[in-house]
Scaffold this motif. Structure first.
Motif, PDB file in Angstrom:
ATOM      1  N   ALA A  58       0.830  -1.209   0.000  1.00 16.33           N
ATOM      2  CA  ALA A  58       0.000   0.000   0.000  1.00 16.33           C
ATOM      3  C   ALA A  58       0.866   1.261   0.000  1.00 16.33           C
ATOM      4  N   GLY A  59       0.610   2.111  -0.986  1.00 12.91           N
ATOM      5  CA  GLY A  59       1.294   3.400  -1.026  1.00 12.91           C
ATOM      6  C   GLY A  59       2.726   3.369  -1.528  1.00 12.91           C
ATOM      7  N   SER A  60       3.187   2.219  -2.059  1.00 12.78           N
ATOM      8  CA  SER A  60       4.552   2.169  -2.572  1.00 12.78           C
ATOM      9  C   SER A  60       4.611   1.399  -3.885  1.00 12.78           C
TER      10      SER A  60
ATOM     11  N   PHE B  91       6.130 -11.203   4.483  1.00 13.02           N
ATOM     12  CA  PHE B  91       7.285 -10.382   4.147  1.00 13.02           C
ATOM     13  C   PHE B  91       6.869  -9.136   3.383  1.00 13.02           C
ATOM     14  N   ALA B  92       7.689  -8.098   3.494  1.00 14.32           N
ATOM     15  CA  ALA B  92       7.624  -6.960   2.578  1.00 14.32           C
ATOM     16  C   ALA B  92       9.058  -6.719   2.139  1.00 14.32           C
ATOM     17  N   LEU B  93       9.241  -6.485   0.861  1.00 11.60           N
ATOM     18  CA  LEU B  93      10.572  -6.278   0.313  1.00 11.60           C
ATOM     19  C   LEU B  93      10.561  -4.960  -0.439  1.00 11.60           C
ATOM     20  N   ARG B  94      11.463  -4.048  -0.041  1.00 17.44           N
ATOM     21  CA  ARG B  94      11.489  -2.728  -0.683  1.00 17.44           C
ATOM     22  C   ARG B  94      12.788  -2.534  -1.446  1.00 17.44           C
TER      23      ARG B  94
ATOM     24  N   VAL C  17       4.572  -7.345  -1.068  1.00 15.94           N
ATOM     25  CA  VAL C  17       4.219  -8.050   0.163  1.00 15.94           C
ATOM     26  C   VAL C  17       3.760  -9.450  -0.222  1.00 15.94           C
ATOM     27  N   TRP C  18       4.170 -10.452   0.540  1.00 10.14           N
ATOM     28  CA  TRP C  18       3.720 -11.827   0.296  1.00 10.14           C
ATOM     29  C   TRP C  18       3.875 -12.657   1.555  1.00 10.14           C
TER      30      TRP C  18
END
Length: 175
Positions: free
Chosen positions: A92-94, A115-118, A99-100
């Motif tokens: 959300a917002g990026s 997880f979230a990976l940026r 996210v998974w």
């Protein structure tokens, strides 16, 4: 002034039989309870580490996994199969993170983890998603192949079953 001679030791990473399919620096986050929140149900995002987000292919059985190590310590912070069931969702917002949820093995036991990976930018994030989806299709084919009869259409298995039925045990002979 004491001097100690240290022998060089070969360190195995467990990645010797794998080739890198994708590798890009990223920041990893986990969603869950912190130690302070244990048992309260309060979940939040927390940073797990920065390092190379990599997809590796095993040279022998061709299976693919997502592996990420903390940059300086090389500690494994994410390790899971590139399973066909995983859904990469936009964060959300990026436009530069995904996210998974997956069954992670980084702490030595399988645990469902969110997880979230940026990544540095949206282009790299999209490259990762494209590669991840390709690898999921590959894994789906590998897993489907393992469930099907071999090249001989199952004749080998029938032959083996026939040979087994011909085997007699001591108990059979005594009756």
């Amino acid at each position: 002034n004491l001097q100690v001679e240290l022998e060089e030791v070969e360190v195995k990473s467990g990645e010797e039989d794998e080739e890198v399919v994708f590798s890009m620096r990223a920041k990893l986050f986990l969603f869950g309870e912190t130690l302070l929140d244990k048992g309260t149900g309060n979940k939040s995002w927390r940073e797990r580490g920065i390092g190379e987000a990599r997809i590796l292919r095993h040279r022998e059985h061709q299976r693919l996994r997502f592996l990420m190590r903390q940059e300086k310590t090389m500690k494994v912070i994410a390790n899971h199969a590139v399973a066909p069931r995983i859904k990469l969702e936009p964060n959300a917002g990026s436009d530069r993170s995904w996210v998974w949820s997956a069954f992670d093995f980084s702490d030595g036991e399988l645990e469902e983890t969110v997880f979230a990976l940026r990544f540095a930018d949206s282009e790299i994030a999209n490259d990762f998603k494209t590669k991840f989806l390709e690898c999921q299709k590959e894994m789906e084919a590998i897993l489907a192949g393992e469930d099907k009869p071999g090249e001989d259409g199952g004749a080998g298995a029938d032959e083996a079953a026939e040979a087994l039925s011909g085997l007699k045990t001591k108990d059979d002979e005594e009756k």
